[in-house]
Design an enzyme around this catalytic site. Structure first.
Site, PDB file in Angstrom:
ATOM      1  N   GLY A  28       3.063  -1.042   4.270  1.00  0.00           N
ATOM      2  CA  GLY A  28       3.071   0.388   3.959  1.00  0.00           C
ATOM      3  C   GLY A  28       4.477   0.838   3.607  1.00  0.00           C
ATOM      4  O   GLY A  28       4.971   0.621   2.507  1.00  0.00           O
ATOM      5  N   GLY A  29       5.154   1.472   4.567  1.00  0.00           N
ATOM      6  CA  GLY A  29       6.471   2.072   4.343  1.00  0.00           C
ATOM      7  C   GLY A  29       7.455   1.165   3.601  1.00  0.00           C
ATOM      8  O   GLY A  29       8.129   1.602   2.659  1.00  0.00           O
ATOM      9  N   GLY A  60       2.924   2.543  10.799  1.00  0.00           N
ATOM     10  CA  GLY A  60       3.869   3.641  10.621  1.00  0.00           C
ATOM     11  C   GLY A  60       4.572   4.060  11.891  1.00  0.00           C
ATOM     12  O   GLY A  60       5.223   5.098  11.937  1.00  0.00           O
ATOM     13  N   GLU A 103      -4.911  -4.699  10.771  1.00  0.00           N
ATOM     14  CA  GLU A 103      -3.876  -3.681  10.964  1.00  0.00           C
ATOM     15  C   GLU A 103      -4.157  -2.935  12.264  1.00  0.00           C
ATOM     16  O   GLU A 103      -5.014  -2.040  12.299  1.00  0.00           O
ATOM     17  CB  GLU A 103      -3.896  -2.683   9.800  1.00  0.00           C
ATOM     18  CG  GLU A 103      -3.666  -3.312   8.444  1.00  0.00           C
ATOM     19  CD  GLU A 103      -3.150  -2.289   7.435  1.00  0.00           C
ATOM     20  OE1 GLU A 103      -2.089  -2.544   6.851  1.00  0.00           O
ATOM     21  OE2 GLU A 103      -3.795  -1.244   7.248  1.00  0.00           O
ATOM     22  N   ASN A 148       0.870  -1.179   0.000  1.00  0.00           N
ATOM     23  CA  ASN A 148       0.000   0.000   0.000  1.00  0.00           C
ATOM     24  C   ASN A 148       0.908   1.230   0.000  1.00  0.00           C
ATOM     25  O   ASN A 148       1.492   1.570   1.025  1.00  0.00           O
ATOM     26  CB  ASN A 148      -0.881  -0.038   1.258  1.00  0.00           C
ATOM     27  CG  ASN A 148      -1.731   1.210   1.396  1.00  0.00           C
ATOM     28  OD1 ASN A 148      -1.794   2.044   0.489  1.00  0.00           O
ATOM     29  ND2 ASN A 148      -2.387   1.344   2.547  1.00  0.00           N
ATOM     30  N   TRP A 149       1.019   1.860  -1.151  1.00  0.00           N
ATOM     31  CA  TRP A 149       1.934   2.996  -1.287  1.00  0.00           C
ATOM     32  C   TRP A 149       1.393   4.249  -0.600  1.00  0.00           C
ATOM     33  O   TRP A 149       2.121   5.240  -0.469  1.00  0.00           O
ATOM     34  CB  TRP A 149       2.193   3.300  -2.769  1.00  0.00           C
ATOM     35  CG  TRP A 149       2.899   2.220  -3.520  1.00  0.00           C
ATOM     36  CD1 TRP A 149       3.230   0.965  -3.063  1.00  0.00           C
ATOM     37  CD2 TRP A 149       3.362   2.281  -4.874  1.00  0.00           C
ATOM     38  NE1 TRP A 149       3.859   0.256  -4.049  1.00  0.00           N
ATOM     39  CE2 TRP A 149       3.959   1.039  -5.177  1.00  0.00           C
ATOM     40  CE3 TRP A 149       3.323   3.267  -5.866  1.00  0.00           C
ATOM     41  CZ2 TRP A 149       4.516   0.759  -6.426  1.00  0.00           C
ATOM     42  CZ3 TRP A 149       3.877   2.977  -7.105  1.00  0.00           C
ATOM     43  CH2 TRP A 149       4.470   1.734  -7.381  1.00  0.00           C
ATOM     44  N   LYS A 150       0.114   4.233  -0.233  1.00  0.00           N
ATOM     45  CA  LYS A 150      -0.536   5.407   0.381  1.00  0.00           C
ATOM     46  C   LYS A 150      -0.311   6.626  -0.515  1.00  0.00           C
ATOM     47  O   LYS A 150      -0.262   6.482  -1.735  1.00  0.00           O
ATOM     48  CB  LYS A 150      -0.029   5.617   1.816  1.00  0.00           C
ATOM     49  CG  LYS A 150      -0.177   4.324   2.638  1.00  0.00           C
ATOM     50  CD  LYS A 150       0.013   4.513   4.120  1.00  0.00           C
ATOM     51  CE  LYS A 150      -0.145   3.185   4.834  1.00  0.00           C
ATOM     52  NZ  LYS A 150      -0.024   3.274   6.282  1.00  0.00           N
ATOM     53  N   SER A 177       3.898  -1.846  10.382  1.00  0.00           N
ATOM     54  CA  SER A 177       5.350  -1.913  10.579  1.00  0.00           C
ATOM     55  C   SER A 177       5.915  -3.286  10.244  1.00  0.00           C
ATOM     56  O   SER A 177       6.862  -3.749  10.895  1.00  0.00           O
ATOM     57  CB  SER A 177       5.725  -1.485  12.005  1.00  0.00           C
ATOM     58  OG  SER A 177       5.344  -0.135  12.210  1.00  0.00           O
ATOM     59  N   GLU A 231      -6.756   4.676   8.075  1.00  0.00           N
ATOM     60  CA  GLU A 231      -6.557   6.103   7.751  1.00  0.00           C
ATOM     61  C   GLU A 231      -7.808   6.689   7.110  1.00  0.00           C
ATOM     62  O   GLU A 231      -8.137   7.858   7.307  1.00  0.00           O
ATOM     63  CB  GLU A 231      -5.316   6.253   6.850  1.00  0.00           C
ATOM     64  CG  GLU A 231      -4.039   5.990   7.651  1.00  0.00           C
ATOM     65  CD  GLU A 231      -2.881   5.416   6.860  1.00  0.00           C
ATOM     66  OE1 GLU A 231      -2.897   5.459   5.615  1.00  0.00           O
ATOM     67  OE2 GLU A 231      -1.939   4.907   7.499  1.00  0.00           O
ATOM     68  N   HIS A 238      -9.426   1.087   5.169  1.00  0.00           N
ATOM     69  CA  HIS A 238      -8.139   1.306   5.850  1.00  0.00           C
ATOM     70  C   HIS A 238      -8.364   2.253   7.030  1.00  0.00           C
ATOM     71  O   HIS A 238      -9.174   3.175   6.954  1.00  0.00           O
ATOM     72  CB  HIS A 238      -7.113   1.901   4.869  1.00  0.00           C
ATOM     73  CG  HIS A 238      -5.722   1.858   5.410  1.00  0.00           C
ATOM     74  ND1 HIS A 238      -5.273   2.781   6.329  1.00  0.00           N
ATOM     75  CD2 HIS A 238      -4.706   0.993   5.210  1.00  0.00           C
ATOM     76  CE1 HIS A 238      -4.030   2.469   6.660  1.00  0.00           C
ATOM     77  NE2 HIS A 238      -3.659   1.392   5.991  1.00  0.00           N
TER      78      HIS A 238
HETATM   79  P1  13P Z   1       3.316   0.589   7.666  1.00  0.00           P
HETATM   80  O1  13P Z   1       3.820  -0.735   7.076  1.00  0.00           O
HETATM   81  O2  13P Z   1       3.995   1.775   7.113  1.00  0.00           O
HETATM   82  O3  13P Z   1       3.245   0.517   9.147  1.00  0.00           O
HETATM   83  O4  13P Z   1       1.786   0.706   7.150  1.00  0.00           O
HETATM   84  C1  13P Z   1       0.934  -0.377   7.271  1.00  0.00           C
HETATM   85  C2  13P Z   1      -0.309  -0.072   6.523  1.00  0.00           C
HETATM   86  O5  13P Z   1      -1.083   0.783   6.923  1.00  0.00           O
HETATM   87  C3  13P Z   1      -0.553  -0.783   5.263  1.00  0.00           C
HETATM   88  O6  13P Z   1      -1.844  -0.551   4.794  1.00  0.00           O
END
Ligand code: 13P
Length: 250
Positions: A234-235, A174, A168, A9-11, A213, A98, A96
């Site tokens: 994510g990251g 993050g 999640e 997930n590149w966000k 993470s 967010e 998600h």
């Molecule tokens: P991180 O891997 O950056 O913690 O993000 C997880 C995430 O929200 C994937 O959708």
């Protein structure tokens, strides 16, 4: 056998050329990923068509990060499930944390989005997870159980078979804090048990991903757990080396 999945997930990251370079890097190295692991890339909307052109014909699949809760028409700024399917998306991330937190998505909205995604042939990656204060209050099972019941339980078994679930924990996203493999396994098993209440043996077929993470150094232990079928990253999905290393962690 449940499908093993590693999804990136590149966000809201990467400009178009950076995103294209990242996708190309991953596509060029796809044969380093075990063939039984489905790799999924979820770039921003603006990159979908371009990334689709890069990964088409490889084993990687395209996903969007969200879709509209309306079919089509006068909804300025929204992107429909049909549009996503037309760009080559096979998956769409829905719910998600967010989006729940910053854009006030509720189970009611998510029911509409899930129905539209499925009607347009997209497989939803449906996210659930508790906030820190909910975990500290010992309410994580209650919160995640409600997120599942309020949306997933409205699906037919045929629809559920198209869905991937991602657990999640919000406190792990993050933050560098990962759920321990035991914490994650405990709640993944709970999610599967909740699914079994309504769908019986079908619950054994549903892939449940861990997100929060997840990185090369902890993926192996997480993915070794009985009810963890991969990761929503994510990251670490923004670096081809890390993303591929995570996919190699099975
Ligand atoms: P991180 O891997 O950056 O913690 O993000 C997880 C995430 O929200 C994937 O959708």
């Amino acid at each position: 056998m449940r499908q093993k999945i590693v999804a990136g997930n590149w966000k809201m990251n990467t400009l178009i050329e950076e995103g294209a370079a990242l996708a190309k890097n991953i596509a060029d190295r796809i044969n380093e990923v075990p063939s039984d692991v489905q790799l999924i890339l979820a770039p921003p909307f603006t990159h979908l068509d371009r990334v689709n052109g890069i990964i088409k014909g490889t084993a990687a699949a395209l996903s969007a990060q969200n879709c509209a809760d309306k079919d089509k028409g006068a909804y300025t700024g929204e992107v429909s499930a049909a549009m996503l399917a037309s760009t080559g998306c096979k998956y769409v991330i829905l719910g998600h944390s967010e989006r729940r937190e910053y854009y006030h998505e509720t189970s009611a909205t998510l029911n509409d989005k899930m129905a539209l995604a499925l009607a347009n042939g997209l497989k939803p990656i449906f996210c659930v997870g508790e906030k820190l204060e909910e975990r500290e209050a010992g309410r994580h099972f209650e919160v995640v159980g409600a997120q599942i019941r309020e949306v997933i339980f409205n699906l037919s078994p045929e629809q559920l078979a198209q869905v991937v679930i991602a657990y999640e924990p919000v406190w792990a996203i993050g933050t560098g804090k990962t759920a321990t493999s035991a914490q994650a396994q405990e709640i993944h098993a709970f999610i599967r048990k909740t699914l079994a209440e309504k769908y019986g043996a079908l619950s054994e077929e549903i892939s449940i991903l861990y997100g929060g993470s997840c990185k090369p150094s902890n993926a192996r232990e997480l993915f070794a757990q009985k009810d963890i079928d991969g990761g929503l990253i994510g990251g670490a999905s923004l670096k081809a080396d890390d993303f591929i290393a995570i996919a190699q962690s099975y």
